[in-house]
Design a protein around this motif. Sequence first.
Motif, PDB file in Angstrom:
ATOM      1  N   GLN A  81      23.572 -48.949  -1.508  1.00 36.31           N
ATOM      2  CA  GLN A  81      24.990 -48.401  -1.203  1.00 36.31           C
ATOM      3  C   GLN A  81      25.443 -47.606  -2.633  1.00 36.31           C
ATOM      4  OE1 GLN A  81      27.461 -49.006   1.023  1.00 36.31           O
ATOM      5  NE2 GLN A  81      28.755 -47.646  -0.232  1.00 36.31           N
ATOM      6  N   MET A  82      25.849 -46.463  -2.399  1.00 37.48           N
ATOM      7  CA  MET A  82      26.327 -45.531  -3.652  1.00 37.48           C
ATOM      8  C   MET A  82      27.694 -44.945  -3.388  1.00 37.48           C
ATOM      9  SD  MET A  82      22.837 -43.183  -3.353  1.00 37.48           S
ATOM     10  CE  MET A  82      23.223 -42.391  -1.817  1.00 37.48           C
ATOM     11  N   ASN A  83      28.439 -45.586  -4.466  1.00 43.43           N
ATOM     12  CA  ASN A  83      29.824 -45.129  -4.710  1.00 43.43           C
ATOM     13  C   ASN A  83      30.131 -44.183  -5.823  1.00 43.43           C
ATOM     14  OD1 ASN A  83      30.148 -46.915  -2.657  1.00 43.43           O
ATOM     15  ND2 ASN A  83      30.621 -48.570  -4.020  1.00 43.43           N
ATOM     16  N   SER A  84      31.183 -43.448  -5.863  1.00 41.43           N
ATOM     17  CA  SER A  84      31.685 -42.663  -6.689  1.00 41.43           C
ATOM     18  C   SER A  84      30.430 -41.665  -6.838  1.00 41.43           C
ATOM     19  CB  SER A  84      31.756 -43.328  -7.841  1.00 41.43           C
ATOM     20  OG  SER A  84      32.753 -44.392  -7.871  1.00 41.43           O
ATOM     21  N   LEU A  85      30.169 -40.930  -5.912  1.00 42.07           N
ATOM     22  CA  LEU A  85      28.991 -40.076  -5.995  1.00 42.07           C
ATOM     23  C   LEU A  85      29.307 -38.876  -6.626  1.00 42.07           C
ATOM     24  CD1 LEU A  85      27.417 -40.505  -2.520  1.00 42.07           C
ATOM     25  CD2 LEU A  85      26.036 -40.841  -4.643  1.00 42.07           C
ATOM     26  N   LYS A  86      28.342 -38.286  -7.445  1.00 43.54           N
ATOM     27  CA  LYS A  86      28.414 -37.120  -8.299  1.00 43.54           C
ATOM     28  C   LYS A  86      27.524 -35.942  -7.753  1.00 43.54           C
ATOM     29  CE  LYS A  86      29.434 -39.999 -12.356  1.00 43.54           C
ATOM     30  NZ  LYS A  86      28.907 -40.610 -13.742  1.00 43.54           N
ATOM     31  N   PRO A  87      27.940 -34.598  -8.092  1.00 44.99           N
ATOM     32  CA  PRO A  87      26.910 -33.479  -7.888  1.00 44.99           C
ATOM     33  C   PRO A  87      25.604 -33.771  -8.202  1.00 44.99           C
ATOM     34  CG  PRO A  87      29.012 -32.419  -8.331  1.00 44.99           C
ATOM     35  CD  PRO A  87      29.082 -34.145  -8.626  1.00 44.99           C
ATOM     36  N   GLU A  88      25.432 -34.340  -9.462  1.00 45.01           N
ATOM     37  CA  GLU A  88      24.254 -34.738 -10.071  1.00 45.01           C
ATOM     38  C   GLU A  88      23.433 -35.772  -9.325  1.00 45.01           C
ATOM     39  OE1 GLU A  88      26.877 -34.548 -11.607  1.00 45.01           O
ATOM     40  OE2 GLU A  88      27.244 -36.089 -13.314  1.00 45.01           O
ATOM     41  N   ASP A  89      23.977 -36.650  -8.310  1.00 44.82           N
ATOM     42  CA  ASP A  89      23.160 -37.347  -7.506  1.00 44.82           C
ATOM     43  C   ASP A  89      22.489 -36.844  -6.307  1.00 44.82           C
ATOM     44  OD1 ASP A  89      25.977 -39.617  -8.113  1.00 44.82           O
ATOM     45  OD2 ASP A  89      24.113 -39.829  -8.898  1.00 44.82           O
ATOM     46  N   THR A  90      22.601 -35.354  -6.126  1.00 46.22           N
ATOM     47  CA  THR A  90      21.912 -34.750  -5.320  1.00 46.22           C
ATOM     48  C   THR A  90      20.506 -34.802  -5.464  1.00 46.22           C
ATOM     49  OG1 THR A  90      23.881 -33.409  -4.865  1.00 46.22           O
ATOM     50  CG2 THR A  90      21.723 -32.416  -4.034  1.00 46.22           C
ATOM     51  N   ALA A  91      19.835 -35.228  -4.511  1.00 45.50           N
ATOM     52  CA  ALA A  91      18.526 -35.360  -4.356  1.00 45.50           C
ATOM     53  C   ALA A  91      17.819 -35.790  -2.997  1.00 45.50           C
ATOM     54  CB  ALA A  91      17.915 -36.360  -5.602  1.00 45.50           C
ATOM     55  N   VAL A  92      16.509 -35.807  -3.129  1.00 48.57           N
ATOM     56  CA  VAL A  92      15.867 -36.696  -2.061  1.00 48.57           C
ATOM     57  C   VAL A  92      15.522 -38.009  -2.426  1.00 48.57           C
ATOM     58  CG1 VAL A  92      14.076 -36.780  -0.473  1.00 48.57           C
ATOM     59  CG2 VAL A  92      14.829 -34.602  -1.123  1.00 48.57           C
ATOM     60  N   TYR A  93      15.962 -38.947  -1.661  1.00 50.81           N
ATOM     61  CA  TYR A  93      15.872 -40.465  -2.227  1.00 50.81           C
ATOM     62  C   TYR A  93      14.776 -40.985  -1.297  1.00 50.81           C
ATOM     63  CZ  TYR A  93      20.383 -40.165  -4.842  1.00 50.81           C
ATOM     64  OH  TYR A  93      21.095 -40.067  -5.820  1.00 50.81           O
ATOM     65  N   TYR A  94      13.862 -41.593  -2.090  1.00 51.69           N
ATOM     66  CA  TYR A  94      12.633 -42.201  -1.607  1.00 51.69           C
ATOM     67  C   TYR A  94      12.778 -43.738  -1.587  1.00 51.69           C
ATOM     68  CZ  TYR A  94      10.745 -37.679  -1.764  1.00 51.69           C
ATOM     69  OH  TYR A  94      10.374 -36.110  -1.508  1.00 51.69           O
ATOM     70  N   CYS A  95      12.280 -44.447  -0.365  1.00 49.29           N
ATOM     71  CA  CYS A  95      12.085 -46.076  -0.478  1.00 49.29           C
ATOM     72  C   CYS A  95      10.787 -46.234  -1.049  1.00 49.29           C
ATOM     73  CB  CYS A  95      12.419 -46.490   0.727  1.00 49.29           C
ATOM     74  SG  CYS A  95      12.420 -48.261   0.943  1.00 49.29           S
ATOM     75  N   ASN A  96      10.557 -47.259  -1.578  1.00 51.04           N
ATOM     76  CA  ASN A  96       9.351 -47.737  -2.400  1.00 51.04           C
ATOM     77  C   ASN A  96       8.941 -49.226  -2.150  1.00 51.04           C
ATOM     78  OD1 ASN A  96       8.438 -48.939  -4.990  1.00 51.04           O
ATOM     79  ND2 ASN A  96       7.361 -47.398  -4.868  1.00 51.04           N
ATOM     80  N   ALA A  97       7.848 -49.482  -1.875  1.00 49.13           N
ATOM     81  CA  ALA A  97       7.385 -50.936  -1.713  1.00 49.13           C
ATOM     82  C   ALA A  97       6.147 -51.122  -2.615  1.00 49.13           C
ATOM     83  CB  ALA A  97       7.385 -51.534  -0.468  1.00 49.13           C
ATOM     84  N   ASP A  98       6.152 -52.281  -3.101  1.00 48.21           N
ATOM     85  CA  ASP A  98       5.013 -52.753  -3.582  1.00 48.21           C
ATOM     86  C   ASP A  98       4.500 -54.056  -2.972  1.00 48.21           C
ATOM     87  OD1 ASP A  98       5.768 -51.909  -7.026  1.00 48.21           O
ATOM     88  OD2 ASP A  98       4.773 -50.802  -5.649  1.00 48.21           O
TER      89      ASP A  98
END
Length: 115
Positions: A81-98
């Motif tokens: 959950q991402m709130n109060s988003l900023k322009p610097e949050d712009t990116a490709v978001y990846y999920c990761n599992a170990d």
Amino acid sequence: QVQLVESGGGLVQPGGSLRLSCAASRSIFTISAMGWYRQAPGNQRELVARMTSGDRTNYADSAKGRFTISRDNAKNTVYLQMNSLKPEDTAVYYCNADRLGMTYWGQGTQVTVSS
């Protein structure tokens, strides 16, 4: 093997919210840790938030107070959950599992924060 499928990215205005989902192909009870990373153009991939099987969480300083990682064991899904988003949050978001010494990645979902 673990397949991870992210969803929920998109375009949002500054100050807005998004919820990312990561669906795992097997029970997340068998996964020791899951997390979210992001990569902006020209930057290295960086940790955003991570959760262990014991529900320990850690966040990047940039995410603290704005982002929350959680999971639904019944759906084998982890959320960001991402709130109060900023322009610097712009990116490709990846999920990761170990799991069992192996690291798995999803295909990524684009998040763009712009007016």
